[in-house]
Design a protein around this motif. Structure first.
Motif, PDB file in Angstrom:
ATOM      1  N   ARG A   3      52.481  59.667  40.478  1.00 27.48           N
ATOM      2  CA  ARG A   3      52.565  60.655  41.555  1.00 27.48           C
ATOM      3  C   ARG A   3      51.281  61.476  41.601  1.00 27.48           C
ATOM      4  O   ARG A   3      50.697  61.791  40.572  1.00 27.48           O
ATOM      5  N   PRO A   4      50.852  61.859  42.789  1.00 30.29           N
ATOM      6  CA  PRO A   4      49.669  62.717  42.877  1.00 30.29           C
ATOM      7  C   PRO A   4      49.991  64.108  42.324  1.00 30.29           C
ATOM      8  O   PRO A   4      51.134  64.548  42.342  1.00 30.29           O
ATOM      9  N   ALA A   6      50.248  68.113  42.093  1.00 29.37           N
ATOM     10  CA  ALA A   6      50.657  69.107  43.087  1.00 29.37           C
ATOM     11  C   ALA A   6      49.450  69.895  43.568  1.00 29.37           C
ATOM     12  O   ALA A   6      48.528  70.176  42.811  1.00 29.37           O
ATOM     13  N   ASP A   7      49.468  70.239  44.842  1.00 27.88           N
ATOM     14  CA  ASP A   7      48.412  71.039  45.446  1.00 27.88           C
ATOM     15  C   ASP A   7      48.777  72.507  45.236  1.00 27.88           C
ATOM     16  O   ASP A   7      49.709  73.016  45.861  1.00 27.88           O
ATOM     17  N   ARG A  32      57.530  65.139  50.895  1.00 26.20           N
ATOM     18  CA  ARG A  32      56.807  63.947  50.460  1.00 26.20           C
ATOM     19  C   ARG A  32      55.914  64.241  49.255  1.00 26.20           C
ATOM     20  O   ARG A  32      55.752  63.417  48.375  1.00 26.20           O
ATOM     21  N   THR A  33      55.312  65.431  49.244  1.00 23.72           N
ATOM     22  CA  THR A  33      54.446  65.839  48.137  1.00 23.72           C
ATOM     23  C   THR A  33      54.838  67.236  47.666  1.00 23.72           C
ATOM     24  O   THR A  33      55.495  67.974  48.402  1.00 23.72           O
ATOM     25  N   GLU A  34      54.411  67.573  46.459  1.00 25.78           N
ATOM     26  CA  GLU A  34      54.661  68.908  45.943  1.00 25.78           C
ATOM     27  C   GLU A  34      53.433  69.768  46.199  1.00 25.78           C
ATOM     28  O   GLU A  34      52.309  69.349  45.921  1.00 25.78           O
ATOM     29  N   ARG A  48      59.528  67.791  45.819  1.00 27.79           N
ATOM     30  CA  ARG A  48      60.070  66.462  46.079  1.00 27.79           C
ATOM     31  C   ARG A  48      61.573  66.379  45.811  1.00 27.79           C
ATOM     32  O   ARG A  48      62.263  65.547  46.382  1.00 27.79           O
TER      33      ARG A  48
END
Length: 92
Positions: A3-4, A6-7, A32-34, A48
Motif C-alpha cells: 500500500r502507498p 499515507a499523505d 481509496r487512499t489514506e 481505507r
C-alpha cells in the motif's frame, strides 16, 4: 503490491488547529487512499477501513496520532463515534 504511504500534512499545521485539547475532524471511511488534509481551517481525514465494528474509528485515531507525532494512547474519540464529524481529545 504494498500500500502507498499515507499523505500526511506538517505536524505543526495540525497542532495549530488543536483547540485546548480537542481536534475537530471530518472523516471519510472506505476511501481509496489514506490521507489527512487541512482545507479552509478544517481537518479532513480519509481512511481505507470500512465503518464497521469501529474499524474506521481505530484507523482514524492511529492515522491522526502518527500525523501529530504522538502515541495512539494519547488520542481518543470523545464525540461522533457514529458520525463523520468527530472530535478527538489529545491527552497530555
Amino acid at each position: 503490491m504494498p500500500r502507498p504511504k499515507a499523505d500526511l500534512p506538517d505536524p505543526a499545521a495540525l497542532w495549530d488547529l488543536v483547540a485546548g485539547d480537542q481536534l475537530r475532524l471530518r472523516v471519510t471511511p472506505g476511501a481509496r487512499t489514506e490521507a489527512i488534509s487541512v482545507e479552509e481551517g478544517r481537518v479532513l481525514v480519509k481512511v481505507r477501513a470500512k465503518p464497521s465494528d469501529g474499524a474506521a474509528n481505530a484507523a482514524v485515531v492511529k492515522l491522526v496520532a502518527r500525523a501529530l507525532g504522538v502515541v495512539t494512547s494519547r488520542c481518543r474519540i470523545v464525540r461522533g463515534a457514529t458520525s463523520r464529524e468527530k472530535v478527538l481529545r489529545l491527552d497530555p
